[in-house]
Write an enzyme that holds these catalytic residues in place. Structure first.
Site, PDB file in Angstrom:
ATOM      1  N   ILE A 184      65.766 -32.051  12.893  1.00  0.00           N
ATOM      2  CA  ILE A 184      66.760 -32.705  13.760  1.00  0.00           C
ATOM      3  C   ILE A 184      67.648 -33.632  12.933  1.00  0.00           C
ATOM      4  O   ILE A 184      68.866 -33.691  13.148  1.00  0.00           O
ATOM      5  CB  ILE A 184      66.074 -33.458  14.920  1.00  0.00           C
ATOM      6  CG1 ILE A 184      65.249 -32.491  15.776  1.00  0.00           C
ATOM      7  CG2 ILE A 184      67.102 -34.199  15.769  1.00  0.00           C
ATOM      8  CD1 ILE A 184      66.039 -31.366  16.421  1.00  0.00           C
ATOM      9  N   CYS A 185      67.064 -34.349  11.985  1.00  0.00           N
ATOM     10  CA  CYS A 185      67.868 -35.235  11.123  1.00  0.00           C
ATOM     11  C   CYS A 185      68.867 -34.423  10.307  1.00  0.00           C
ATOM     12  O   CYS A 185      70.016 -34.834  10.119  1.00  0.00           O
ATOM     13  CB  CYS A 185      66.965 -36.047  10.202  1.00  0.00           C
ATOM     14  SG  CYS A 185      65.859 -37.159  11.095  1.00  0.00           S
ATOM     15  N   SER A 186      68.442 -33.278   9.845  1.00  0.00           N
ATOM     16  CA  SER A 186      69.316 -32.381   9.104  1.00  0.00           C
ATOM     17  C   SER A 186      70.468 -31.901   9.984  1.00  0.00           C
ATOM     18  O   SER A 186      71.640 -31.940   9.576  1.00  0.00           O
ATOM     19  CB  SER A 186      68.495 -31.194   8.585  1.00  0.00           C
ATOM     20  OG  SER A 186      69.290 -30.304   7.858  1.00  0.00           O
TER      21      SER A 186
END
Length: 163
Positions: free
Chosen positions: A58-60
């Site tokens: 998700i951070c990516s």
């Protein structure tokens, strides 16, 4: 403040800034070891994307999305902050072709100033802040469930309206 991570409650320590307050000052190093301060962008709106761990899915996705937006949204400075090391961030950016401003908060100063550190995880909470050209916080969204993507449209709308 409590949020969840895959349904499990975790606590964010500190006090989060509020909309209409002056955005807390910060200075963090970028991937070129240059110290970047919020005040460097006075007179220009800033979208600050905070991710817990650049090496997670998700951070990516969040960082790649704002990297794409940064290329097409004129007049707004986009910054991503995580407490990953410079080396972890540089490796990820090289692999993903991301060239936006990435800052590392390995000392926890940003996390403390913005009340975003989650001791149980050792990471920052997922959040988006928009600071107007006068340094006032006009948008704040701390994800209630940190394993879910944030509301990109709402943050982008606020950033564009601040130009």
């Amino acid at each position: 403040m409590n949020v969840t991570r895959k349904g499990q409650v975790v606590e964010i320590v500190g006090v989060q800034p509020k909309v209409n307050e002056t955005a807390p000052a910060f200075s963090l190093a970028n991937l070129n070891d240059k110290v970047v301060k919020l005040s460097d962008f006075a007179g220009k709106p800033v979208l600050i994307s905070v991710v817990p761990d650049i090496d997670t899915r998700i951070c990516s996705l969040q960082t790649k999305r704002f990297n794409q937006e940064a290329a097409s949204v004129e007049g707004v400075k986009f910054i991503t902050i995580s407490n990953n090391t410079k080396e972890e961030q540089a490796t990820w950016c090289a692999a993903e072709g991301v060239d936006m401003e990435i800052l590392h908060d390995t000392e926890g100063t940003f996390g403390e100033a913005y009340g975003l550190f989650i001791p149980e995880m050792g990471h920052l909470a997922r959040a988006i802040f928009v600071v107007d050209k006068d340094g006032k916080l006009i948008y704040e969204a701390i994800s209630a469930e940190i394993s879910e993507e944030p509301d990109y449209a709402a943050a982008l709308e606020q950033a564009k309206s601040a130009r």
